[in-house]
Design a protein around this motif. Structure first.
Motif, mmCIF file in Angstrom:
data_model
loop_
_atom_site.group_PDB
_atom_site.id
_atom_site.type_symbol
_atom_site.label_atom_id
_atom_site.label_comp_id
_atom_site.label_asym_id
_atom_site.label_seq_id
_atom_site.Cartn_x
_atom_site.Cartn_y
_atom_site.Cartn_z
ATOM 1 N N HIS A 149 0.842 -1.124 -0.029
ATOM 2 C CA HIS A 149 0.087 0.022 0.007
ATOM 3 C C HIS A 149 0.883 1.390 0.181
ATOM 4 C CE1 HIS A 149 -3.531 -2.362 0.659
ATOM 5 N NE2 HIS A 149 -2.956 -3.058 1.458
ATOM 6 N N ARG A 150 2.256 0.969 -0.380
ATOM 7 C CA ARG A 150 3.111 2.168 -0.146
ATOM 8 C C ARG A 150 2.892 3.170 0.940
ATOM 9 N NH1 ARG A 150 6.684 1.618 -4.338
ATOM 10 N NH2 ARG A 150 6.042 0.734 -6.268
ATOM 11 N N ASN A 151 3.214 2.597 2.228
ATOM 12 C CA ASN A 151 2.617 3.469 3.532
ATOM 13 C C ASN A 151 4.029 4.121 3.563
ATOM 14 O OD1 ASN A 151 0.261 2.161 4.105
ATOM 15 N ND2 ASN A 151 1.469 0.580 4.849
ATOM 16 N N VAL A 152 3.575 5.661 3.824
ATOM 17 C CA VAL A 152 4.460 6.507 4.074
ATOM 18 C C VAL A 152 4.602 6.970 5.749
ATOM 19 C CG1 VAL A 152 4.455 7.494 1.637
ATOM 20 C CG2 VAL A 152 3.137 8.544 3.458
ATOM 21 N N ASP A 153 3.785 6.765 6.402
ATOM 22 C CA ASP A 153 3.823 7.307 7.689
ATOM 23 C C ASP A 153 3.520 6.226 8.774
ATOM 24 O OD1 ASP A 153 1.133 6.656 6.790
ATOM 25 O OD2 ASP A 153 0.248 8.335 7.774
ATOM 26 N N ASP A 154 3.592 6.634 10.128
ATOM 27 C CA ASP A 154 3.426 5.472 10.900
ATOM 28 C C ASP A 154 2.900 6.307 12.397
ATOM 29 O OD1 ASP A 154 2.847 3.347 12.617
ATOM 30 O OD2 ASP A 154 4.660 2.254 11.332
ATOM 31 N N THR A 155 2.444 5.681 13.346
ATOM 32 C CA THR A 155 2.266 6.171 14.513
ATOM 33 C C THR A 155 3.355 6.888 15.271
ATOM 34 O OG1 THR A 155 2.277 4.192 15.821
ATOM 35 C CG2 THR A 155 0.016 4.933 14.919
ATOM 36 N N PRO A 156 3.021 8.037 15.975
ATOM 37 C CA PRO A 156 4.165 8.659 16.690
ATOM 38 C C PRO A 156 4.652 8.017 17.841
ATOM 39 C CG PRO A 156 2.212 9.735 17.245
ATOM 40 C CD PRO A 156 1.804 8.716 16.296
ATOM 41 N N ALA A 157 6.024 7.690 18.078
ATOM 42 C CA ALA A 157 6.775 7.119 19.090
ATOM 43 C C ALA A 157 6.369 7.989 20.438
ATOM 44 C CB ALA A 157 8.317 6.998 18.895
ATOM 45 N N GLY A 158 5.886 7.197 21.377
ATOM 46 C CA GLY A 158 5.602 7.936 22.414
ATOM 47 C C GLY A 158 4.090 8.088 22.714
ATOM 48 N N GLY A 159 3.524 7.802 21.632
ATOM 49 C CA GLY A 159 2.116 8.009 21.685
ATOM 50 C C GLY A 159 1.775 9.422 21.222
ATOM 51 N N GLY A 160 0.387 9.640 21.125
ATOM 52 C CA GLY A 160 -0.089 10.949 20.746
ATOM 53 C C GLY A 160 -0.979 10.874 19.286
ATOM 54 N N ALA A 161 -1.590 11.885 18.939
ATOM 55 C CA ALA A 161 -2.464 12.118 17.906
ATOM 56 C C ALA A 161 -1.614 12.046 16.679
ATOM 57 C CB ALA A 161 -3.356 13.210 17.881
ATOM 58 N N GLY A 162 -2.438 11.718 15.801
ATOM 59 C CA GLY A 162 -1.689 11.825 14.262
ATOM 60 C C GLY A 162 -0.890 10.871 13.609
ATOM 61 N N MET A 163 -0.056 11.212 12.714
ATOM 62 C CA MET A 163 0.724 10.250 12.067
ATOM 63 C C MET A 163 2.214 11.079 11.814
ATOM 64 S SD MET A 163 -0.688 7.182 12.125
ATOM 65 C CE MET A 163 -0.338 6.145 10.766
ATOM 66 N N VAL A 164 3.237 10.436 11.582
ATOM 67 C CA VAL A 164 4.699 10.886 11.018
ATOM 68 C C VAL A 164 5.006 10.321 10.164
ATOM 69 C CG1 VAL A 164 6.829 11.439 12.049
ATOM 70 C CG2 VAL A 164 4.882 11.491 13.949
ATOM 71 N N ARG A 194 3.243 16.564 5.693
ATOM 72 C CA ARG A 194 1.782 16.329 5.968
ATOM 73 C C ARG A 194 1.868 15.540 7.206
ATOM 74 N NH1 ARG A 194 -2.565 18.085 2.789
ATOM 75 N NH2 ARG A 194 -1.617 19.109 1.021
ATOM 76 N N PHE A 195 0.435 15.500 7.501
ATOM 77 C CA PHE A 195 0.277 14.842 9.074
ATOM 78 C C PHE A 195 0.837 15.522 10.278
ATOM 79 C CE2 PHE A 195 0.927 11.274 5.767
ATOM 80 C CZ PHE A 195 -0.361 11.182 5.229
ATOM 81 N N GLU A 196 1.321 14.926 11.202
ATOM 82 C CA GLU A 196 1.903 15.614 12.299
ATOM 83 C C GLU A 196 3.301 16.049 12.054
ATOM 84 O OE1 GLU A 196 0.224 16.268 15.172
ATOM 85 O OE2 GLU A 196 -1.405 15.762 13.856
ATOM 86 N N GLY A 197 4.097 15.667 11.115
ATOM 87 C CA GLY A 197 5.241 15.952 10.828
ATOM 88 C C GLY A 197 6.425 14.960 10.302
ATOM 89 N N VAL A 198 7.911 15.170 10.539
ATOM 90 C CA VAL A 198 8.579 14.029 9.875
ATOM 91 C C VAL A 198 9.454 13.697 10.941
ATOM 92 C CG1 VAL A 198 10.514 13.878 8.275
ATOM 93 C CG2 VAL A 198 8.566 15.526 7.660
ATOM 94 N N ASP A 199 9.809 12.301 10.772
ATOM 95 C CA ASP A 199 10.704 11.493 11.979
ATOM 96 C C ASP A 199 12.110 12.676 11.799
ATOM 97 O OD1 ASP A 199 12.882 9.942 12.854
ATOM 98 O OD2 ASP A 199 11.402 8.310 12.740
ATOM 99 N N GLN A 200 12.411 13.175 13.046
ATOM 100 C CA GLN A 200 13.417 14.059 13.063
ATOM 101 C C GLN A 200 14.947 13.353 12.739
ATOM 102 O OE1 GLN A 200 13.110 17.309 14.461
ATOM 103 N NE2 GLN A 200 15.360 17.331 13.778
ATOM 104 N N ARG A 201 15.063 11.998 12.687
ATOM 105 C CA ARG A 201 16.069 11.505 12.404
ATOM 106 C C ARG A 201 16.556 11.807 10.924
ATOM 107 N NH1 ARG A 201 14.860 5.653 14.358
ATOM 108 N NH2 ARG A 201 12.827 6.087 13.659
ATOM 109 N N VAL A 202 15.448 11.709 10.024
ATOM 110 C CA VAL A 202 15.913 11.919 8.763
ATOM 111 C C VAL A 202 16.193 13.403 8.487
ATOM 112 C CG1 VAL A 202 13.617 12.409 7.989
ATOM 113 C CG2 VAL A 202 15.206 11.120 6.442
#
Length: 281
Positions: free
Chosen positions: A89-104, A160-168
């Motif tokens: 499904h070409r997933n580009v996002d996942d749930t935020p580490a530590g919990g919280g709303a939205g996707m990253v 898009r969504f809540e943001g981007v993984d800070q590591r990248v």
């Protein structure tokens, strides 16, 4: 303020964008979209990573920026982030580490997109900035537009969504830039605004380059009011000084108006401008 290009026979004969020399298209693998022999070598290049590549070039295909694209003064490539997604499904996002709303947006997905968009680009961030459009970024301003225009190109990541993984972001030395103190649903509109402000500063894009020197934010002040025909409209007349033919008086009037408007509407700019005017010891 709007920009206009003077009538010019060469522009009048230029082909329309739909049948022009150049175009802007989404790409999966990095390639030169403008390998047409007529394209200008070394033209400024914008690369945009987005989940909505069909949003580009959008308004950038119109007016000055569109004409400049047709003439080969700049180029645009859009990279479909979904094509770098994971799994069926070409997933580009996942749930935020530590919990919280939205996707990253996932680090591995964005990394693959950055790697594709880096092919052929100068690795020196001073010559080719990589920017993530983010509400927590440094505010975009005219000075930043001038800096981008002086580079070889610019890569923009539309969030898009809540943001981007800070590591990248850290791994690719990404510069975060904000269009203003508000939140949009995504970075596409911000990317187009930044590209518009930057492209118009490229050599040859504006018909009258002198207009850049007097417009708002170019010298630390807001721009003076403008008037044109008819000389009287709805009982309101053009200020007589503008019809005097005395260029010295006109210049002083415009400067006074710019200072008054800046002090009234942008106290922050006015304070900074006054500080810059103080003689250095």
């Amino acid at each position: 303020m709007s920009d206009e290009i003077p009538d010019d026979a060469s522009l009048a004969k230029a082909p329309s964008r739909s049948h022009g020399r150049l175009s802007a298209k989404p790409v999966l693998r990095p390639r030169d979209l403008f390998d047409d022999a007529r394209a200008v070598r070394g033209a400024w290049l914008a690369r945009v990573i987005t989940l909505f590549p069909q949003a580009f070039p959008g308004v950038l295909e119109q007016s000055l920026t569109g004409k400049a694209m047709d003439l080969g003064l700049w180029r645009l490539e859009s990279y479909d982030l979904r094509q770098f997604g994971i799994g069926k499904h070409r997933n580009v996002d996942d749930t935020p580490a530590g919990g919280g709303a939205g996707m990253v947006l996932r680090a591995d997905v964005v990394d693959a997109a950055f790697n594709a968009a880096s092919v052929g680009a100068n690795p020196d961030r001073a010559r080719w900035p990589v920017v993530y459009l983010s509400p927590r970024g440094k505010p975009f301003d005219q000075a930043m537009a001038r800096r981008f225009a002086a580079c070889e190109g610019l890569t923009l990541l539309c969030g898009r969504f809540e943001g981007v993984d800070q590591r990248v972001l850290d791994h690719h030395a990404v510069e975060e830039v904000s269009l203003g103190d508000f939140v949009l649903t995504g970075g596409e509109i911000a990317a187009q605004a930044i590209l518009d402000a930057t492209v118009r500063l490229l050599p040859g894009v504006l018909g009258n380059a002198e207009s850049i020197e007097e417009e708002s934010h170019s010298n630390g002040l807001l721009e003076h009011p403008h008037y044109t025909r008819p000389p009287e409209w709805e009982g309101r007349e053009i200020p007589p000084v503008l019809l005097s033919g005395d260029h010295g008086k006109i210049s002083k009037w415009r400067r006074a108006q710019a200072e008054a408007l800046t002090a009234e509407r942008r106290p922050d700019m006015w304070a900074a401008w006054q500080h810059g005017q103080k003689p250095r010891k």
